[in-house]
Structures are given as C-alpha cells and as structure tokens.
Design a protein around this motif. Sequence first.
Motif, short mmCIF file in Angstrom:
data_model
loop_
_atom_site.label_atom_id
_atom_site.label_comp_id
_atom_site.label_asym_id
_atom_site.label_seq_id
_atom_site.Cartn_x
_atom_site.Cartn_y
_atom_site.Cartn_z
N LEU A 158 0.82 -1.21 0.00
CA LEU A 158 0.00 0.00 0.00
C LEU A 158 0.86 1.26 0.00
N LEU A 159 1.92 1.26 0.79
CA LEU A 159 2.77 2.46 0.88
C LEU A 159 3.55 2.71 -0.40
N THR A 160 3.99 1.66 -1.05
CA THR A 160 4.77 1.85 -2.28
C THR A 160 3.88 2.17 -3.46
N SER A 161 2.64 1.76 -3.45
CA SER A 161 1.78 2.03 -4.59
C SER A 161 1.25 3.47 -4.57
N CYS A 162 1.32 4.14 -3.43
CA CYS A 162 0.80 5.51 -3.32
C CYS A 162 1.82 6.56 -3.73
N ARG A 163 3.01 6.18 -4.00
CA ARG A 163 4.04 7.15 -4.35
C ARG A 163 3.80 7.71 -5.74
N ASP A 164 4.19 8.96 -5.91
CA ASP A 164 4.09 9.57 -7.23
C ASP A 164 5.19 9.01 -8.12
N THR A 165 4.81 8.59 -9.28
CA THR A 165 5.78 8.05 -10.21
C THR A 165 6.13 9.05 -11.30
N VAL A 166 5.58 10.27 -11.21
CA VAL A 166 5.85 11.29 -12.21
C VAL A 166 7.23 11.87 -11.95
N LYS A 167 8.03 11.89 -12.98
CA LYS A 167 9.37 12.46 -12.85
C LYS A 167 9.35 13.89 -13.36
N GLU A 168 9.96 14.76 -12.61
CA GLU A 168 10.01 16.16 -13.00
C GLU A 168 11.33 16.44 -13.71
N LYS A 169 11.24 17.25 -14.75
CA LYS A 169 12.45 17.63 -15.47
C LYS A 169 12.83 19.05 -15.06
N GLU A 170 14.09 19.25 -14.91
CA GLU A 170 14.58 20.58 -14.58
C GLU A 170 15.13 21.20 -15.85
N VAL A 171 14.60 22.34 -16.20
CA VAL A 171 15.00 23.02 -17.42
C VAL A 171 15.83 24.23 -17.04
N VAL A 172 17.01 24.30 -17.61
CA VAL A 172 17.89 25.42 -17.35
C VAL A 172 18.03 26.21 -18.65
N ARG A 173 17.72 27.48 -18.57
CA ARG A 173 17.82 28.32 -19.76
C ARG A 173 18.86 29.40 -19.52
N GLU A 174 19.62 29.65 -20.54
CA GLU A 174 20.61 30.71 -20.44
C GLU A 174 20.00 32.01 -20.94
N VAL A 175 20.29 33.05 -20.22
CA VAL A 175 19.77 34.36 -20.58
C VAL A 175 20.95 35.28 -20.83
N GLU A 176 20.88 35.98 -21.93
CA GLU A 176 21.96 36.91 -22.25
C GLU A 176 21.74 38.21 -21.51
N LYS A 177 22.82 38.76 -21.01
CA LYS A 177 22.74 40.05 -20.35
C LYS A 177 22.84 41.14 -21.41
N VAL A 178 21.94 42.06 -21.32
CA VAL A 178 21.95 43.17 -22.26
C VAL A 178 22.19 44.44 -21.45
N GLU A 179 23.21 45.16 -21.83
CA GLU A 179 23.51 46.39 -21.12
C GLU A 179 22.69 47.52 -21.74
N VAL A 180 22.09 48.28 -20.87
CA VAL A 180 21.28 49.40 -21.32
C VAL A 180 22.01 50.68 -20.96
N GLU A 181 22.20 51.50 -21.97
CA GLU A 181 22.88 52.76 -21.73
C GLU A 181 21.86 53.78 -21.26
N LYS A 182 22.22 54.48 -20.23
CA LYS A 182 21.33 55.50 -19.71
C LYS A 182 21.59 56.80 -20.47
N VAL A 183 20.56 57.26 -21.08
CA VAL A 183 20.68 58.48 -21.86
C VAL A 183 20.39 59.66 -20.94
N GLU A 184 21.33 60.55 -20.88
CA GLU A 184 21.14 61.72 -20.03
C GLU A 184 20.21 62.70 -20.72
N GLU A 185 19.18 63.06 -19.97
CA GLU A 185 18.24 64.02 -20.51
C GLU A 185 18.78 65.42 -20.27
N PRO A 186 18.63 66.28 -21.23
CA PRO A 186 19.10 67.64 -21.03
C PRO A 186 18.27 68.33 -19.95
N GLU A 187 18.91 69.23 -19.24
CA GLU A 187 18.21 69.94 -18.19
C GLU A 187 17.08 70.74 -18.81
#
Length: 77
Positions: free
Chosen positions: A16-45
């Motif tokens: 009974l105890l072994t049949s109640c276990r979840d048999t679904v396997k979870e996959k771990e997905v790793v995604r790489e994200v590129e860093k994008v640098e954003v330049e701050k534009v200075e607004e004129p006074e």
Amino acid sequence: MRISKVFVLLIFGSFLLTSCRDTVKEKEVVREVEKVEVEKVEEPEEREGILERTAKEVDKEVNKEINEEIDEIGDDN
C-alpha cells in the motif's frame, strides 16, 4: 499463525505504501539568458522660459514681503 498474520500485514502494508508514491518524474530546465547592457541616456536639463524665471523671482519677492508682514504682526500666542 501469529507470525503469518504479521508477515501478511507487513507485505500488505508495504504494498500500500509503495503504490501511493508519485511516479511522475520532473524535469529541470535550465535556460541561459543573455545580459543586455542598457545605456542611460542623459536628458538635457529643462530650460525655463523667461516667464517661468520671472515668476520665480516675483514669487521670492512676494514671499519675502509676506514674511516681513508676519514678523511685524508678531506672535499672538
């Protein structure tokens, strides 16, 4: 007789105890994200026009006169 009952209960309980276990396997997905640098534009006074500058000067003078009148009246407390 007792030993066989205990043995049957142990087998049944483990089943009974072994049949109640979840048999679904979870996959771990790793995604790489590129860093994008954003330049701050200075607004004129913000440049004020002649009307805004004149209004500030007049406002300073009016506030100065109001403060002088308040000082002349004094504190009533």
